[in-house]
Design a protein around this motif. Structure first.
Motif, short mmCIF file in Angstrom:
data_model
loop_
_atom_site.label_atom_id
_atom_site.label_comp_id
_atom_site.label_asym_id
_atom_site.label_seq_id
_atom_site.Cartn_x
_atom_site.Cartn_y
_atom_site.Cartn_z
N PRO A 98 0.88 -1.14 0.18
CA PRO A 98 0.07 -0.01 0.11
C PRO A 98 0.89 1.28 -0.02
O PRO A 98 0.33 2.10 -0.66
CB PRO A 98 -0.79 -0.16 1.22
CG PRO A 98 -0.36 -1.30 1.93
CD PRO A 98 0.53 -2.26 1.17
N HIS A 99 2.02 1.20 0.82
CA HIS A 99 2.90 2.14 0.64
C HIS A 99 3.44 2.64 -0.65
O HIS A 99 3.57 3.76 -1.11
CB HIS A 99 4.00 2.06 1.76
CG HIS A 99 3.49 2.06 2.99
ND1 HIS A 99 3.20 3.17 4.13
CD2 HIS A 99 3.37 0.72 3.68
CE1 HIS A 99 2.96 2.54 5.19
NE2 HIS A 99 2.93 1.10 5.13
N LEU A 100 3.56 1.58 -1.41
CA LEU A 100 4.28 1.81 -2.58
C LEU A 100 3.29 2.32 -3.74
O LEU A 100 3.49 3.29 -4.36
CB LEU A 100 4.63 0.35 -3.32
CG LEU A 100 5.67 -0.46 -2.40
CD1 LEU A 100 5.99 -1.69 -3.47
CD2 LEU A 100 6.89 0.29 -2.40
N LEU A 101 2.04 1.90 -3.27
CA LEU A 101 0.97 2.77 -4.16
C LEU A 101 0.79 3.93 -3.93
O LEU A 101 0.41 4.70 -4.98
CB LEU A 101 -0.52 1.69 -4.23
CG LEU A 101 -0.56 0.68 -4.63
CD1 LEU A 101 -1.54 -0.55 -4.03
CD2 LEU A 101 -0.76 0.59 -6.05
N ARG A 102 0.79 4.22 -2.68
CA ARG A 102 0.45 5.74 -2.40
C ARG A 102 1.72 6.54 -3.14
O ARG A 102 1.38 7.66 -3.66
CB ARG A 102 0.62 5.83 -0.94
CG ARG A 102 -0.34 6.95 -0.13
CD ARG A 102 -0.62 6.85 1.27
NE ARG A 102 -1.20 5.52 1.31
CZ ARG A 102 -0.76 5.05 2.49
NH1 ARG A 102 0.06 5.30 3.26
NH2 ARG A 102 -1.33 3.46 2.66
N LEU A 103 2.87 6.04 -3.03
CA LEU A 103 3.95 6.67 -3.49
C LEU A 103 3.89 6.84 -4.98
O LEU A 103 4.14 7.97 -5.41
CB LEU A 103 5.38 6.02 -3.06
CG LEU A 103 6.65 6.70 -3.54
CD1 LEU A 103 6.69 8.11 -3.26
CD2 LEU A 103 7.89 5.99 -3.51
#
Lengths: 270, 270
Positions: A98-103
């Motif tokens: 999810p953090h990658l998606l947000r980034l």
DNA sequence: AAACACAGTTCCACATAATGGAACCACTTC
DNA sequence: GAAGTGGTTCCATTATGTGGAACTGTGTTT
């Protein structure tokens, strides 16, 4: 009594008895990238013909290799199946997703997640389009640490002696005009990266490709990794990358924190 | 003598000496999907503690497994790296890729490429978005052949005795209301598929998911595979699937032909 | 605090399973 | 038809893996 059967410059030395030799043979075939003939393999692993032949037939029986009608050997599908399971069941990747998606949403450019493995980094995830994270063609790819943003970021979080040990093992191949050509330059840059908390790749691995990366370091789990935002030089200049540095560091920090929380130190698996 | 016996208690029987046992241990850890404790593994592979312990430490040394601080075992990154190479170097996938892209363009729905491996099919490629083919989360995934379009299509191209041998090994798990519950029903449908040249999946594996598939059969290379176009039932009804059948068959045919051409005649068949 | 249970690790006499040199095909090439 | 090349098989030798049992370390119970 002949402990060291060290045969010239071959693939690898067996350190794990039979399994080690079998893996060396498997690796020789897989890494070649094209069907390998028996003699090629014998050459590559530097083991007696009889031995190699038996190892190969065992590998074939196990489904790790397949033998074509022309007697050549290729990777079998068992490897893919195993890799799929080990990828989709990877907790680190799962937490980071999810953090990658947000980034990716913030930057609009390609986001990578990679783990340091001795002298190279291995990509374990990638977000490229506006879609959900998927196993892309980069997954599992290994690139040298010294010329990639994630690689240098990851290296920067290592304790100095460990860094030196790994740096000593590197072979500096000049991919582009900007690639580090020796450990000295790399180590100097690592010092800067330690101060800044982020690393750049200024077309060091591939021409026209730049990135900013930040380290993810969880020594409790022997995890040395990094996140990066990558883009083509014509679209993403250094100013832009520098502007993204903070959010990349933030993402790395959040992943690191969550890994610490969710993978907590003394926990029973399951 | 390959015994792929997946009973509930034990994972698999070693058939390949030491390597077989090592692979059984590896599989036990990887397929579990979560970190496994020593005792769990011993239980799963049904081998004496001393033996399992040594195998595990060898696997760890080889980078195939990693051992966490809590002593549990997880898949290592070596598997990913090997799988990446074996995937990107796969000639069959490589040849099929442009055809898959074209098929996706014609239909606008997800296109799969899968290879039959005994009783299950393993996905080797997938085209989902309008983008280039990439290794997606499905790659390497194994699904039962009897309840997937590709699976049934692939089975239909097998010679009868081979089909019977494989059918006898199947365990019919009722995933949905439409899943075949016995070999009889499956074999009857296979007869139809042989006539039509294509197979449907009418929500047999997953609710709300349908597909049309066609077989790719290249016995000279022991290749039994299939292509499919998949979509959600609400968007893709049976009429639509039936309308796509021809183009799917065409794609399969073209791939088959090109594989025959580019991978040359399989030598004098034995 | 002793007793107990349980998970992981180490040990070592033993035999199985890997070893590898050499002989053996099958098929080209000179 | 002799020499070369690539793959396969054989088999005496012993190195390697085997696995039961004993040991350690931790946590839980009485």
């Amino acid at each position: 009594m002949n402990e060291t059967k060290t045969t010239d410059a071959e693939i690898e030395i067996a350190g794990t008895g039979t399994l080690g030799k079998a893996m060396a043979v498997l690796e020789a075939v897989v890494m070649a990238g094209s069907p390998q003939r028996f003699t090629d393999i014998v050459q590559a692993v530097g083991q007696p013909r009889g031995t190699v032949h038996r190892l190969l037939s065992h590998l074939v029986e196990e489904g790790l290799l397949i033998q074509g009608r022309d007697l050549s050997y290729e990777p079998g599908l068992r490897l893919l199946k195993l890799a799929h399971r080990s990828w989709s069941g990877n907790r680190f990747r799962d937490i980071a997703e999810p953090h990658l998606l947000r980034l990716h949403e913030l930057t609009g450019e390609t986001v990578h997640l990679g783990v340091l493995q001795e002298t190279e980094i291995i990509y374990v995830d990638k977000v490229e389009s506006r879609q959900a994270v998927r196993m892309s063609s980069q997954i599992g790819k290994a690139s040298p640490a010294y010329c990639t943003g994630i690689g240098k970021a990851a290296l920067s979080s290592l304790p100095q002696p460990e860094l030196m040990r790994i740096a000593a093992k590197m072979k500096f191949h000049p991919f582009t005009a900007h690639t580090h050509r020796s450990a000295a330059g790399l180590l100097a840059e690592i010092d800067e990266i330690r101060r800044d908390g982020h690393a750049f790749d200024r077309e060091e691995h591939e021409k026209e490709i730049c990135c900013v990366a930040a380290p993810i370091f969880v020594p409790e789990h022997d995890l040395v990794a990094g996140v990066s935002v990558t883009g083509p030089a014509y679209r993403v200049n250094m100013a832009q990358l520098a502007a993204w540095a903070e959010v990349v560091r933030g993402t790395a920090g959040k992943i690191e924190e969550e890994v610490r929380m969710r993978l907590g130190p003394g926990r029973n698996g399951r």
